[in-house]
Design an enzyme around this catalytic site. Sequence first.
Site, short mmCIF file in Angstrom:
data_model
loop_
_atom_site.label_atom_id
_atom_site.label_comp_id
_atom_site.label_asym_id
_atom_site.label_seq_id
_atom_site.Cartn_x
_atom_site.Cartn_y
_atom_site.Cartn_z
N ASP A 67 0.43 -0.87 -0.34
CA ASP A 67 0.15 0.21 -0.09
C ASP A 67 0.76 1.08 0.38
O ASP A 67 2.27 0.84 0.02
CB ASP A 67 -0.60 0.01 1.12
CG ASP A 67 -0.41 -0.37 2.58
OD1 ASP A 67 1.03 -0.35 2.44
OD2 ASP A 67 -0.91 -0.17 3.17
N ASN A 136 -7.14 -3.04 14.86
CA ASN A 136 -8.56 -3.55 14.34
C ASN A 136 -8.64 -4.55 14.16
O ASN A 136 -9.37 -5.31 13.08
CB ASN A 136 -8.95 -2.56 13.54
CG ASN A 136 -8.45 -2.40 12.25
OD1 ASN A 136 -7.56 -1.97 12.09
ND2 ASN A 136 -8.89 -0.77 11.70
N HIS A 138 -6.32 -5.13 10.45
CA HIS A 138 -6.47 -4.73 9.10
C HIS A 138 -5.46 -4.97 8.72
O HIS A 138 -4.68 -5.32 9.37
CB HIS A 138 -6.54 -3.04 8.51
CG HIS A 138 -5.37 -2.35 9.13
ND1 HIS A 138 -6.10 -0.95 9.99
CD2 HIS A 138 -4.24 -2.34 9.10
CE1 HIS A 138 -4.16 -0.51 9.86
NE2 HIS A 138 -3.95 -1.25 9.32
N GLU A 143 -9.11 -2.08 5.92
CA GLU A 143 -10.13 -1.79 7.13
C GLU A 143 -11.77 -2.82 7.48
O GLU A 143 -11.73 -3.24 6.30
CB GLU A 143 -9.89 -0.34 7.36
CG GLU A 143 -9.47 0.54 6.90
CD GLU A 143 -8.82 0.74 8.07
OE1 GLU A 143 -8.19 -0.22 9.64
OE2 GLU A 143 -7.85 2.36 8.17
C1 GLP Z 1 -0.37 0.16 8.96
C2 GLP Z 1 -0.04 -0.62 7.95
C3 GLP Z 1 0.17 -1.76 7.48
C4 GLP Z 1 0.67 -2.42 9.39
C5 GLP Z 1 0.36 -1.41 10.12
C6 GLP Z 1 0.58 -1.95 11.59
O1 GLP Z 1 -1.55 0.33 8.82
N1 GLP Z 1 -0.88 -0.31 5.82
O2 GLP Z 1 0.10 -2.82 6.68
O3 GLP Z 1 0.21 -3.81 9.06
O4 GLP Z 1 0.48 -0.41 10.32
O5 GLP Z 1 1.52 -1.49 11.17
P1 GLP Z 1 2.79 -1.47 12.43
O6 GLP Z 1 3.77 -2.80 12.92
O7 GLP Z 1 3.80 -0.19 12.50
O8 GLP Z 1 2.00 -1.95 14.29
#
Ligand code: GLP
Length: 249
Positions: A67, A136, A138, A143
Amino acid sequence: MQQLIARDYRELSRLAADRVSAVVAEKPAAVLGLATGSTPIGLYAELVARSRAGELDLRQVTTFNLDEYLGLPRTHPASYWQFMQAHLFRHVPVRAERIHLPRGDAPDPEAECRAYEAAIAAAGGIDLQVLGIGGNGHIGFNEPGAPFDSVTRVVDLTAETRAANARFFARPDEVPRQAISMGIRTIMQARRILLLASGEGKAAAVAAALTGPVTTAVPASVLQRHPDVTVIMDAAAAGLLPAAAGSGR
Ligand code: GLP
């Protein structure tokens, strides 16, 4: 689904790097799906170290990130492009033309999404998709409520996700409200999936994803339907799993 519980973040990162290295050893021109966020930073550091030590040859791999924030140019310090450069691509010999992230500043985002799907298909599909998980549930920026048949598209970010990622921006209101994200179907088409989760903030999402019903309300729960998923988590992230759930080690 294989579930591994690592002693700590260091071990989680090493185990994850073992998985990536095994895929690349088996297929030097592997197509890797990559993730951003804090969780895979240790994995990328391990890959850089192994590449520098001559233990891992990334010269033929192709990569597709999950993304990118809509509206951010690649020069923006909080863009996922910059993140990937800083943590991985600047330090390893992946060829520039084989690195793919959606362009956040594409003049026609819908066309960018279609082109991204087409590029994944043209590369032969993703051999191993690395995923983190949002608090959440995702995956990518899919989402809760994201349809299981979704492909790469423009998505709205929840207030929770924007708040969780505000630390990367100068001010909270600078966090974009939309992103381009691979869809659930895009992710599920990967031949193998590696889900990483660290910290107690992920415990509820991990438990819901791995042991709850398969529902669009918890996007990561769809992974229960994938034939080749490995989950690597630390004890804190595994903290709400039923006691037996970690025994597939
Ligand atoms: C963002 C990214 C996700 C990732 C999530 C969790 O939303 N788009 O791909 O998994 O963050 O991030 P973190 O690893 O910093 O908790």
